[in-house]
Design a protein around this motif. Structure first.
Motif, mmCIF file in Angstrom:
data_model
loop_
_atom_site.group_PDB
_atom_site.id
_atom_site.type_symbol
_atom_site.label_atom_id
_atom_site.label_comp_id
_atom_site.label_asym_id
_atom_site.label_seq_id
_atom_site.Cartn_x
_atom_site.Cartn_y
_atom_site.Cartn_z
ATOM 1 N N ARG A 38 25.858 12.813 -8.226
ATOM 2 C CA ARG A 38 27.222 12.286 -8.164
ATOM 3 C C ARG A 38 27.198 10.770 -8.248
ATOM 4 N N VAL A 48 22.272 14.902 -5.382
ATOM 5 C CA VAL A 48 22.951 15.659 -4.341
ATOM 6 C C VAL A 48 22.134 16.885 -3.933
ATOM 7 N N TYR A 60 18.453 19.159 -0.555
ATOM 8 C CA TYR A 60 19.737 18.492 -0.463
ATOM 9 C C TYR A 60 19.586 17.060 0.027
ATOM 10 N N VAL A 64 24.780 15.651 2.537
ATOM 11 C CA VAL A 64 25.502 16.889 2.244
ATOM 12 C C VAL A 64 24.877 18.115 2.899
ATOM 13 N N ASP A 90 32.874 11.943 -0.244
ATOM 14 C CA ASP A 90 32.328 12.829 -1.278
ATOM 15 C C ASP A 90 33.009 12.600 -2.630
ATOM 16 N N TYR A 94 30.818 14.287 -10.473
ATOM 17 C CA TYR A 94 29.650 15.125 -10.246
ATOM 18 C C TYR A 94 29.071 15.577 -11.583
#
Length: 119
Positions: A38, A48, A60, A64, A90, A94
């Motif tokens: 992202r 991400v 991850y 997140v 967030d 993406y």
């Protein structure tokens, strides 16, 4: 030709959920490690989540963990990102990325999908 097409982005309120999809074509999907990145305005593109070819042992970013889940369906040539408990931070575009496990240095990017988290 090679294509990675993301979908599922949009505007959601804090605490909400979205599910992103990335449909692949033009290459042997099961030979590729898949990732979601992202990029927020004015910031670098950050990793991400990543999932192996067999769909096990995903990794991850700390930001997140516990909220996002990456998965893949090799029969459908698609990778997913389930995003829960979304936060304003967030908000970003993406992107999905495919990295070949058999051809060193070969990778592909999708065009991105916008996710905006705001009340």
């Amino acid at each position: 030709q090679v294509q990675l097409v993301e979908s599922g982005g949009g505007l959601v309120q804090p605490g909400g959920s979205l599910r992103l999809s990335c449909a692949a074509s033009g290459f042997t999907f099961s030979n590729y490690v898949m990732s979601w990145y992202r990029q927020a305005p004015g910031k670098e593109r950050d990793l991400v989540a990543t999932i192996t070819r067999a769909g096990i042992t995903p990794n991850y970013a700390d930001s997140v963990k516990g909220r996002f889940t990456i998965s893949r369906d090799n029969a459908k040539n698609t990778v997913y990102l389930q995003m829960n408990s979304l936060k304003p931070e967030d908000t970003a575009v993406y992107y999905c990325k495919a990295v070949s496990f058999v051809a060193y240095g070969l990778s592909y990017w999708g065009q991105g999908t916008q996710v905006s988290v705001s009340s």
